[in-house]
Design a protein around this motif. Structure first.
Motif, PDB file in Angstrom:
ATOM      1  N   SER A 240       0.194  -1.062   0.158  1.00 26.97           N
ATOM      2  CA  SER A 240      -0.344  -0.011  -0.005  1.00 26.97           C
ATOM      3  C   SER A 240       0.511   1.405  -0.163  1.00 26.97           C
ATOM      4  O   SER A 240       1.592   1.140   0.443  1.00 26.97           O
ATOM      5  CB  SER A 240      -1.046   0.127   1.622  1.00 26.97           C
ATOM      6  N   PRO A 241       0.280   2.949  -0.495  1.00 28.12           N
ATOM      7  CA  PRO A 241       0.990   3.652  -0.190  1.00 28.12           C
ATOM      8  C   PRO A 241       0.615   4.624   0.973  1.00 28.12           C
ATOM      9  O   PRO A 241       1.035   5.625   1.180  1.00 28.12           O
ATOM     10  CB  PRO A 241       0.349   4.523  -1.207  1.00 28.12           C
ATOM     11  N   ASP A 242      -0.534   3.562   1.823  1.00 22.76           N
ATOM     12  CA  ASP A 242      -0.666   4.590   3.341  1.00 22.76           C
ATOM     13  C   ASP A 242      -0.016   3.740   3.792  1.00 22.76           C
ATOM     14  O   ASP A 242       0.612   2.850   3.651  1.00 22.76           O
ATOM     15  CB  ASP A 242      -2.037   4.267   3.104  1.00 22.76           C
ATOM     16  N   SER A 243      -0.037   4.893   5.418  1.00 27.50           N
ATOM     17  CA  SER A 243       0.454   4.464   6.406  1.00 27.50           C
ATOM     18  C   SER A 243      -0.286   4.717   7.507  1.00 27.50           C
ATOM     19  O   SER A 243      -0.985   5.806   7.631  1.00 27.50           O
ATOM     20  CB  SER A 243       1.806   5.298   7.073  1.00 27.50           C
ATOM     21  N   THR A 244      -0.498   4.062   8.952  1.00 25.59           N
ATOM     22  CA  THR A 244      -1.382   4.420  10.436  1.00 25.59           C
ATOM     23  C   THR A 244      -0.015   5.428  11.002  1.00 25.59           C
ATOM     24  O   THR A 244      -0.910   5.970  11.769  1.00 25.59           O
ATOM     25  CB  THR A 244      -1.641   3.032  10.938  1.00 25.59           C
ATOM     26  N   PHE A 245       0.441   5.654  10.647  1.00 29.46           N
ATOM     27  CA  PHE A 245       2.261   6.579  11.242  1.00 29.46           C
ATOM     28  C   PHE A 245       1.961   7.638  11.012  1.00 29.46           C
ATOM     29  O   PHE A 245       1.823   8.871  11.601  1.00 29.46           O
ATOM     30  CB  PHE A 245       3.494   5.970  11.416  1.00 29.46           C
ATOM     31  N   ILE A 246       1.729   8.155   9.559  1.00 25.22           N
ATOM     32  CA  ILE A 246       1.876  10.005   9.699  1.00 25.22           C
ATOM     33  C   ILE A 246       0.938   9.941   7.788  1.00 25.22           C
ATOM     34  O   ILE A 246       0.419   8.566   7.200  1.00 25.22           O
ATOM     35  CB  ILE A 246       3.485   9.969   8.599  1.00 25.22           C
ATOM     36  N   ASP A 247       0.361  11.045   7.544  1.00 21.03           N
ATOM     37  CA  ASP A 247      -0.600  11.375   6.590  1.00 21.03           C
ATOM     38  C   ASP A 247       0.665  10.673   5.113  1.00 21.03           C
ATOM     39  O   ASP A 247       1.575  12.313   5.012  1.00 21.03           O
ATOM     40  CB  ASP A 247      -0.508  12.604   6.561  1.00 21.03           C
ATOM     41  N   ALA A 248       0.801   9.835   4.384  1.00 23.59           N
ATOM     42  CA  ALA A 248       1.482   9.119   3.549  1.00 23.59           C
ATOM     43  C   ALA A 248       1.719  10.890   2.413  1.00 23.59           C
ATOM     44  O   ALA A 248       2.082  10.266   1.807  1.00 23.59           O
ATOM     45  CB  ALA A 248       1.982   8.473   2.949  1.00 23.59           C
ATOM     46  N   SER A 249       0.252  10.900   1.829  1.00 23.42           N
ATOM     47  CA  SER A 249       0.346  12.132   0.883  1.00 23.42           C
ATOM     48  C   SER A 249       1.106  12.933   1.273  1.00 23.42           C
ATOM     49  O   SER A 249       1.681  13.708  -0.142  1.00 23.42           O
ATOM     50  CB  SER A 249      -1.075  12.508   0.524  1.00 23.42           C
ATOM     51  N   GLN A 250       1.633  13.530   1.708  1.00 23.90           N
ATOM     52  CA  GLN A 250       2.896  14.261   2.605  1.00 23.90           C
ATOM     53  C   GLN A 250       3.895  14.021   1.550  1.00 23.90           C
ATOM     54  O   GLN A 250       4.911  15.336   1.362  1.00 23.90           O
ATOM     55  CB  GLN A 250       2.868  15.003   3.901  1.00 23.90           C
ATOM     56  N   PHE A 251       4.248  13.109   1.204  1.00 23.48           N
ATOM     57  CA  PHE A 251       5.826  12.477   1.053  1.00 23.48           C
ATOM     58  C   PHE A 251       5.624  11.387  -0.187  1.00 23.48           C
ATOM     59  O   PHE A 251       6.429  11.052  -0.232  1.00 23.48           O
ATOM     60  CB  PHE A 251       6.396  11.659   2.328  1.00 23.48           C
ATOM     61  N   THR A 252       4.689  11.467  -1.062  1.00 18.09           N
ATOM     62  CA  THR A 252       4.483  11.081  -2.176  1.00 18.09           C
ATOM     63  C   THR A 252       5.781  10.947  -2.881  1.00 18.09           C
ATOM     64  O   THR A 252       6.006  12.430  -3.345  1.00 18.09           O
ATOM     65  CB  THR A 252       2.491  10.943  -2.277  1.00 18.09           C
ATOM     66  N   PRO A 253       6.110   9.852  -3.841  1.00 20.28           N
ATOM     67  CA  PRO A 253       7.106   9.794  -4.609  1.00 20.28           C
ATOM     68  C   PRO A 253       6.442  10.412  -6.327  1.00 20.28           C
ATOM     69  O   PRO A 253       6.682  10.528  -7.057  1.00 20.28           O
ATOM     70  CB  PRO A 253       7.497   8.936  -4.861  1.00 20.28           C
ATOM     71  N   GLU A 254       4.766  10.287  -6.083  1.00 18.21           N
ATOM     72  CA  GLU A 254       4.402  10.338  -7.060  1.00 18.21           C
ATOM     73  C   GLU A 254       3.228  11.649  -7.572  1.00 18.21           C
ATOM     74  O   GLU A 254       3.536  11.248  -9.519  1.00 18.21           O
ATOM     75  CB  GLU A 254       2.665   9.460  -7.140  1.00 18.21           C
ATOM     76  N   VAL A 255       4.626  12.711  -7.457  1.00 15.37           N
ATOM     77  CA  VAL A 255       4.556  13.773  -7.899  1.00 15.37           C
ATOM     78  C   VAL A 255       5.564  13.760  -9.037  1.00 15.37           C
ATOM     79  O   VAL A 255       5.321  14.445 -10.300  1.00 15.37           O
ATOM     80  CB  VAL A 255       4.924  15.160  -7.088  1.00 15.37           C
ATOM     81  N   HIS A 256       6.730  12.498  -8.782  1.00 15.50           N
ATOM     82  CA  HIS A 256       7.370  12.994  -9.717  1.00 15.50           C
ATOM     83  C   HIS A 256       6.713  11.746 -10.891  1.00 15.50           C
ATOM     84  O   HIS A 256       7.897  11.753 -12.197  1.00 15.50           O
ATOM     85  CB  HIS A 256       8.214  12.368  -9.432  1.00 15.50           C
TER      86      HIS A 256
END
Length: 351
Positions: A331-347
């Motif tokens: 998964s691209p998601d995490s229960t520890f952090i808001d993974a969308s703030q670190f996503t590599p998908e912007v590239h």
């Protein structure tokens, strides 16, 4: 062909080693592929300063989690007979030329980066010394099938998952995945020089505080008469990143600047070049923004962690924990952090 492990980690720095460590906690085997040796670049040359509240935003949440994980790792390492140099450290400001200091933070900690990274890397099933030069994808470019090495060896991936922890060399992913991603062409920041000193007779005060000065100097005592000092190498003539982590070297001007500045801080004894037992150079991994990049390469069976700048040692454990959760859950998601703030998908191209 079958992969040598369910997870293949490319990069043996703090990120790759922490990922292997937390995968092991989840019962998932991994191997680390490293071109040089574990912690051979910034993960082995950093100061090891840990601050719980110095990062901001979502990175601040990552830092708080990681700060607590460092304590857990230390407790476990003690039980296993390992000394990671983990201890309390005050952070102070001091003007060069003045004997006076001002407290910044009395809640900080310290760890020895090389010892920490080496300890975490022992969780890997194997550490393979190879340099990756290219990647084979399947016909639909949805799966990494093999990692091709400079030696001519090809490491099969098959159904395994791949984690890229390349630090300042993360720009190479654009070369390896040109039809899928376009990452920043420069994934590193300034070059830094660090010196390790030995044989110093420090006072109790000198041995328990990290010093930050206005003229680009940081000083970290390491106990038992040893000390670490560093500064940005503004005098370096290097314009490009060496392919080999062992090819970094500090400028003479930066070494002189460190020694001159140290002797203006009114230590109990003079710090000379004779005290220097190790001189090092490295650069900070940077990935186009202040926040690190952590997450799944959505179009592939792969994840990435890079761009942690000067907070790599601090945030390594939490990054490894987040990655291990993502990998286990595919998964691209995490229960520890808001993974969308670190996503590599912007590239990603054509996202």
């Amino acid at each position: 062909m079958t992969s040598p492990a369910p997870v293949v980690i490319v990069g043996g720095g703090i990120m790759g080693s922490a990922c292997s460590y937390y995968l092991r906690k989840r019962g998932i085997e991994s191997i680390i592929i490293e071109q040089c040796a574990v912690a051979c670049h910034s993960s082995g040359k950093a100061g090891g300063f840990l601050a719980e509240n110095w990062c901001r935003g979502e990175t601040g949440k990552l830092a708080k989690l990681s700060f607590s994980l460092h304590n857990e790792i230390w407790k476990e390492s003690i039980e296993n007979g390992e000394d990671l140099g983990y201890r309390k450290l005050n952070a102070v400001e001091q003007d060069v030329g003045s004997p006076n200091t001002a407290m910044i933070d009395n809640t900080c900690m310290q760890v020895l980066p090389y010892h920490l990274t080496s300890y975490l890397s022992k969780s890997a099933k194997a550490i393979i010394t190879e340099t990756i030069t290219s990647i084979d994808l399947n016909a639909s470019s949805t799966n990494i099938e093999a990692l091709n090495c400079k030696s001519g060896t090809s490491i099969p991936v098959g159904d395994a998952k791949v984690v890229f922890c390349l630090g300042p060399w993360s720009y190479k992913l654009t070369q390896w995945l040109p039809s899928l991603y376009k990452f920043p062409s420069k994934t590193w920041d300034a070059f830094h020089t660090s010196l390790v000193h030995s044989g110093l007779q420090q006072t109790e005060k000198e041995g328990s505080q990290a010093i930050f000065t206005e003229d680009n100097l940081e000083v970290y005592p390491r106990g038992a008469g040893t000390m670490y000092s560093c500064c940005e190498d503004k005098w370096s003539s290097a314009k490009e990143l060496p392919d080999d982590p062992r090819d970094f070297s500090p400028s003479e001007e930066s070494k002189k600047h460190i020694l001159d500045s140290l002797n203006k801080l009114h230590f109990s004894e003079k710090v000379s070049s004779e005290s220097v037992v190790k001189e090092q150079s490295c650069c900070l991994p940077q990935f186009g923004s202040a926040a690190p990049t952590i997450g799944k390469l959505q179009s592939l069976n792969a994840w990435i962690a890079c761009g942690h700048s000067c907070w790599g040692i601090l945030n390594g454990p939490a990054t490894g924990k987040v990655l291990s959760e993502m990998i286990e859950n595919n998964s691209p998601d995490s229960t520890f952090i808001d993974a969308s703030q670190f996503t590599p998908e912007v590239h990603r191209l054509n996202a």
